[in-house]
Scaffold this motif. Structure first.
Motif, PDB file in Angstrom:
ATOM      1  N   PHE A 205       0.841  -1.195   0.000  1.00 20.72           N
ATOM      2  CA  PHE A 205       0.000   0.000   0.000  1.00 20.72           C
ATOM      3  C   PHE A 205       0.874   1.242   0.000  1.00 20.72           C
ATOM      4  O   PHE A 205       2.074   1.181   0.270  1.00 20.72           O
ATOM      5  CB  PHE A 205      -0.913   0.012   1.237  1.00 20.72           C
ATOM      6  CG  PHE A 205      -1.977  -1.048   1.230  1.00 20.72           C
ATOM      7  CD1 PHE A 205      -3.269  -0.754   0.829  1.00 20.72           C
ATOM      8  CD2 PHE A 205      -1.680  -2.343   1.614  1.00 20.72           C
ATOM      9  CE1 PHE A 205      -4.253  -1.724   0.822  1.00 20.72           C
ATOM     10  CE2 PHE A 205      -2.644  -3.325   1.610  1.00 20.72           C
ATOM     11  CZ  PHE A 205      -3.943  -3.021   1.213  1.00 20.72           C
ATOM     12  N   ASP A 206       0.239   2.369  -0.303  1.00 21.75           N
ATOM     13  CA  ASP A 206       0.915   3.663  -0.251  1.00 21.75           C
ATOM     14  C   ASP A 206       0.165   4.542   0.733  1.00 21.75           C
ATOM     15  O   ASP A 206      -1.067   4.596   0.730  1.00 21.75           O
ATOM     16  CB  ASP A 206       0.936   4.320  -1.633  1.00 21.75           C
ATOM     17  CG  ASP A 206       1.738   5.610  -1.631  1.00 21.75           C
ATOM     18  OD1 ASP A 206       2.602   5.748  -0.744  1.00 21.75           O
ATOM     19  OD2 ASP A 206       1.497   6.471  -2.495  1.00 21.75           O
ATOM     20  N   SER A 207       0.906   5.211   1.607  1.00 22.78           N
ATOM     21  CA  SER A 207       0.291   6.073   2.613  1.00 22.78           C
ATOM     22  C   SER A 207       1.226   7.215   2.935  1.00 22.78           C
ATOM     23  O   SER A 207       2.433   7.026   3.102  1.00 22.78           O
ATOM     24  CB  SER A 207      -0.041   5.277   3.884  1.00 22.78           C
ATOM     25  OG  SER A 207      -0.557   6.133   4.885  1.00 22.78           O
ATOM     26  N   MET A 208       0.644   8.415   3.064  1.00 21.36           N
ATOM     27  CA  MET A 208       1.414   9.595   3.409  1.00 21.36           C
ATOM     28  C   MET A 208       1.209  10.021   4.852  1.00 21.36           C
ATOM     29  O   MET A 208       1.981  10.820   5.380  1.00 21.36           O
ATOM     30  CB  MET A 208       1.014  10.760   2.485  1.00 21.36           C
ATOM     31  CG  MET A 208       1.226  10.458   1.003  1.00 21.36           C
ATOM     32  SD  MET A 208       2.965  10.333   0.543  1.00 21.36           S
ATOM     33  CE  MET A 208       3.468  12.027   0.749  1.00 21.36           C
TER      34      MET A 208
ATOM     35  N   SER B 202      -2.738   6.683   8.070  1.00 22.96           N
ATOM     36  CA  SER B 202      -4.135   6.342   8.343  1.00 22.96           C
ATOM     37  C   SER B 202      -4.901   5.998   7.072  1.00 22.96           C
ATOM     38  O   SER B 202      -5.804   5.161   7.092  1.00 22.96           O
ATOM     39  CB  SER B 202      -4.832   7.500   9.072  1.00 22.96           C
ATOM     40  OG  SER B 202      -4.760   8.691   8.302  1.00 22.96           O
ATOM     41  N   ASN B 203      -4.551   6.636   5.974  1.00 25.16           N
ATOM     42  CA  ASN B 203      -5.203   6.360   4.696  1.00 25.16           C
ATOM     43  C   ASN B 203      -4.238   5.598   3.790  1.00 25.16           C
ATOM     44  O   ASN B 203      -3.152   6.090   3.479  1.00 25.16           O
ATOM     45  CB  ASN B 203      -5.623   7.668   4.013  1.00 25.16           C
ATOM     46  CG  ASN B 203      -6.607   8.460   4.854  1.00 25.16           C
ATOM     47  OD1 ASN B 203      -7.564   7.890   5.380  1.00 25.16           O
ATOM     48  ND2 ASN B 203      -6.381   9.756   5.000  1.00 25.16           N
ATOM     49  N   PHE B 204      -4.653   4.385   3.403  1.00 19.20           N
ATOM     50  CA  PHE B 204      -3.792   3.518   2.604  1.00 19.20           C
ATOM     51  C   PHE B 204      -4.442   3.240   1.256  1.00 19.20           C
ATOM     52  O   PHE B 204      -5.636   2.973   1.173  1.00 19.20           O
ATOM     53  CB  PHE B 204      -3.538   2.204   3.346  1.00 19.20           C
ATOM     54  CG  PHE B 204      -2.703   2.356   4.582  1.00 19.20           C
ATOM     55  CD1 PHE B 204      -1.324   2.255   4.522  1.00 19.20           C
ATOM     56  CD2 PHE B 204      -3.299   2.615   5.809  1.00 19.20           C
ATOM     57  CE1 PHE B 204      -0.551   2.404   5.659  1.00 19.20           C
ATOM     58  CE2 PHE B 204      -2.536   2.760   6.952  1.00 19.20           C
ATOM     59  CZ  PHE B 204      -1.153   2.653   6.883  1.00 19.20           C
ATOM     60  N   ILE B 205      -3.614   3.304   0.226  1.00 23.56           N
ATOM     61  CA  ILE B 205      -4.066   3.037  -1.141  1.00 23.56           C
ATOM     62  C   ILE B 205      -3.306   1.834  -1.662  1.00 23.56           C
ATOM     63  O   ILE B 205      -2.063   1.808  -1.635  1.00 23.56           O
ATOM     64  CB  ILE B 205      -3.821   4.249  -2.060  1.00 23.56           C
ATOM     65  CG1 ILE B 205      -4.548   5.485  -1.506  1.00 23.56           C
ATOM     66  CG2 ILE B 205      -4.282   3.947  -3.478  1.00 23.56           C
ATOM     67  CD1 ILE B 205      -4.233   6.759  -2.270  1.00 23.56           C
ATOM     68  N   TYR B 206      -4.019   0.832  -2.138  1.00 21.72           N
ATOM     69  CA  TYR B 206      -3.379  -0.382  -2.631  1.00 21.72           C
ATOM     70  C   TYR B 206      -2.631  -0.088  -3.934  1.00 21.72           C
ATOM     71  O   TYR B 206      -3.188   0.473  -4.875  1.00 21.72           O
ATOM     72  CB  TYR B 206      -4.426  -1.469  -2.862  1.00 21.72           C
ATOM     73  CG  TYR B 206      -3.839  -2.757  -3.392  1.00 21.72           C
ATOM     74  CD1 TYR B 206      -3.162  -3.634  -2.546  1.00 21.72           C
ATOM     75  CD2 TYR B 206      -3.955  -3.100  -4.742  1.00 21.72           C
ATOM     76  CE1 TYR B 206      -2.606  -4.797  -3.023  1.00 21.72           C
ATOM     77  CE2 TYR B 206      -3.404  -4.274  -5.225  1.00 21.72           C
ATOM     78  CZ  TYR B 206      -2.739  -5.127  -4.358  1.00 21.72           C
ATOM     79  OH  TYR B 206      -2.178  -6.287  -4.839  1.00 21.72           O
TER      80      TYR B 206
ATOM     81  N   THR C  10      10.413  13.409   5.446  1.00 21.19           N
ATOM     82  CA  THR C  10       9.602  13.999   4.378  1.00 21.19           C
ATOM     83  C   THR C  10      10.259  13.775   3.016  1.00 21.19           C
ATOM     84  O   THR C  10      11.463  14.017   2.870  1.00 21.19           O
ATOM     85  CB  THR C  10       9.416  15.507   4.618  1.00 21.19           C
ATOM     86  OG1 THR C  10       8.869  15.701   5.926  1.00 21.19           O
ATOM     87  CG2 THR C  10       8.474  16.119   3.592  1.00 21.19           C
ATOM     88  N   PRO C  11       9.505  13.312   1.997  1.00 18.79           N
ATOM     89  CA  PRO C  11       8.093  12.929   2.033  1.00 18.79           C
ATOM     90  C   PRO C  11       7.898  11.528   2.635  1.00 18.79           C
ATOM     91  O   PRO C  11       8.625  10.603   2.284  1.00 18.79           O
ATOM     92  CB  PRO C  11       7.688  12.943   0.557  1.00 18.79           C
ATOM     93  CG  PRO C  11       8.954  12.599  -0.168  1.00 18.79           C
ATOM     94  CD  PRO C  11      10.064  13.189   0.643  1.00 18.79           C
ATOM     95  N   ILE C  12       6.947  11.402   3.544  1.00 15.61           N
ATOM     96  CA  ILE C  12       6.715  10.142   4.241  1.00 15.61           C
ATOM     97  C   ILE C  12       6.122   9.114   3.271  1.00 15.61           C
ATOM     98  O   ILE C  12       5.152   9.395   2.570  1.00 15.61           O
ATOM     99  CB  ILE C  12       5.774  10.357   5.439  1.00 15.61           C
ATOM    100  CG1 ILE C  12       6.453  11.245   6.471  1.00 15.61           C
ATOM    101  CG2 ILE C  12       5.365   9.026   6.047  1.00 15.61           C
ATOM    102  CD1 ILE C  12       5.574  11.610   7.650  1.00 15.61           C
ATOM    103  N   GLN C  13       6.711   7.929   3.249  1.00 12.22           N
ATOM    104  CA  GLN C  13       6.252   6.841   2.387  1.00 12.22           C
ATOM    105  C   GLN C  13       6.275   5.540   3.192  1.00 12.22           C
ATOM    106  O   GLN C  13       7.232   4.781   3.141  1.00 12.22           O
ATOM    107  CB  GLN C  13       7.141   6.723   1.143  1.00 12.22           C
ATOM    108  CG  GLN C  13       7.142   7.958   0.266  1.00 12.22           C
ATOM    109  CD  GLN C  13       8.185   7.884  -0.834  1.00 12.22           C
ATOM    110  OE1 GLN C  13       9.383   7.850  -0.569  1.00 12.22           O
ATOM    111  NE2 GLN C  13       7.718   7.878  -2.074  1.00 12.22           N
ATOM    112  N   TYR C  14       5.212   5.313   3.961  1.00 15.65           N
ATOM    113  CA  TYR C  14       5.171   4.148   4.828  1.00 15.65           C
ATOM    114  C   TYR C  14       5.248   2.839   4.043  1.00 15.65           C
ATOM    115  O   TYR C  14       5.903   1.892   4.458  1.00 15.65           O
ATOM    116  CB  TYR C  14       3.890   4.165   5.674  1.00 15.65           C
ATOM    117  CG  TYR C  14       3.881   5.224   6.744  1.00 15.65           C
ATOM    118  CD1 TYR C  14       4.798   5.207   7.780  1.00 15.65           C
ATOM    119  CD2 TYR C  14       2.945   6.254   6.712  1.00 15.65           C
ATOM    120  CE1 TYR C  14       4.799   6.179   8.759  1.00 15.65           C
ATOM    121  CE2 TYR C  14       2.930   7.235   7.689  1.00 15.65           C
ATOM    122  CZ  TYR C  14       3.856   7.189   8.713  1.00 15.65           C
ATOM    123  OH  TYR C  14       3.850   8.152   9.677  1.00 15.65           O
TER     124      TYR C  14
END
Length: 304
Positions: A52-55, A58-62, A269-273
């Motif tokens: 997933f991608d998240s900045m 809390s919000n994750f995009i597959y 920054t930029p945060i890339q969990y």
């Protein structure tokens, strides 16, 4: 009455047996719960987040395997891989050889063995962050004690923390200094487990100290040495905290290892969990592969 008492005894046996079986599991349950909560669950969660991608966390995009593709296409990864390989190889080899030498030396001492054991283990008890700060002051180019002594001896003032090659040398040295006592104590325990009569018999037969070391001590220490190699390899790949406070990954990225790459991607920054988690999964696979390879090679040599 006797028949009834015997029946009651027979009925109580299963409950007693059941309690004995479950008691050991109750003792390990707290540690197992902590292990599952803080080790196993985060590992699975990290593997899940790597897709997933998240900045913001809390919000994750597959995104599927896009994070892994981004890592292998990142030009910085080649530099990080080179730095990590250099550090791990030299750190593991030098740590293993020095810990063997110190363990043999301490084991031969009769009166000051405990003193040397305590001295060499002292750095292990220090916080890695504190270690980095201490050596940052020691290796300072202008006011560091080391360069002050070198200038007094006419050796100039090397830029330990500002030149790429010297920066890597400094990081490897500090890493060895931190963990050398730990490896030495393990090897010392292995040495003390060897039957002393073997050394006495070899000495009676006229064997020299070098022959005793190479023909008896080192072969019998192979299993323990394999453990040291595995531990040193794992510690080498996981090194981060003291390096971060010592050089910050510099100079010019010369001491940026894979764990700092993960940290920078996940928390800077930029945060890339997702990218940081994917890099963590890759690190786990690398460590697992090296550990399994060392273990298999060691077992094969023992079988021969």
């Amino acid at each position: 009455m006797k028949v009834r008492e015997s029946k009651q005894v027979v009925r109580r046996r299963p409950s007693t047996s059941w309690r004995r079986r479950i008691t050991p599991y109750l003792f390990i349950a707290p540690n197992l719960l902590i292990f599952l909560t803080f080790i196993i669950w985060p590992a699975f969660r990290g593997f899940y987040i790597s897709f997933f991608d998240s900045m913001d966390g809390s919000n994750f995009i597959y995104v599927g395997t896009a994070n892994y593709e981004a890592i292998f296409s990142d030009p910085l990864v080649a530099t990080v891989a080179k730095n990590t390989t250099t550090y791990v190889v030299f750190y593991m080899l030098i740590s293993t050889l020095l810990s063997l030498a110190f363990a043999i030396f301490i084991n031969e001492q009769r009166f000051a063995r405990n003193f040397f054991r305590a001295i060499i283990f002292l750095p292990v008890m220090l916080s890695p962050v504190v270690v980095g700060l201490i050596w940052n002051d020691v290796l300072d180019r202008k006011v560091g004690p080391l360069n002050t002594l070198l200038e007094m001896a006419g050796g100039g003032s090397p830029g330990w923390l500002v030149e790429p090659t010297l920066g890597m040398i400094a990081v490897i040295f500090v890493g060895i200094w931190v963990h050398l006592g730990f490896y030495t104590i393990i090897l010392l325990a292995g040495l003390q487990g060897i039957d002393r009569s073997l050394f006495e018999a070899a000495a009676i037969d006229g064997a020299t100290r070098w022959q005793i070391t190479t023909k008896i001590t080192l072969p019998l220490l192979k299993p323990t040495t394999l453990i040291i190699i595995i531990l040193a390899t794992i510690h080498g790949f996981q090194s981060f905290d003291f390096i971060y406070t010592l050089t910050g990954g510099g100079p010019l990225g010369a001491t940026t290892l894979i764990v700092q790459y993960i940290y920078d991607r996940a928390f800077q920054t930029p945060i890339q969990y997702g990218l940081g988690s994917a890099a963590g999964v890759i690190l786990f696979m690398i460590i697992f592969a090296f550990t399994a390879l060392n273990f298999l090679i060691g077992r094969r040599k023992e079988a021969v």
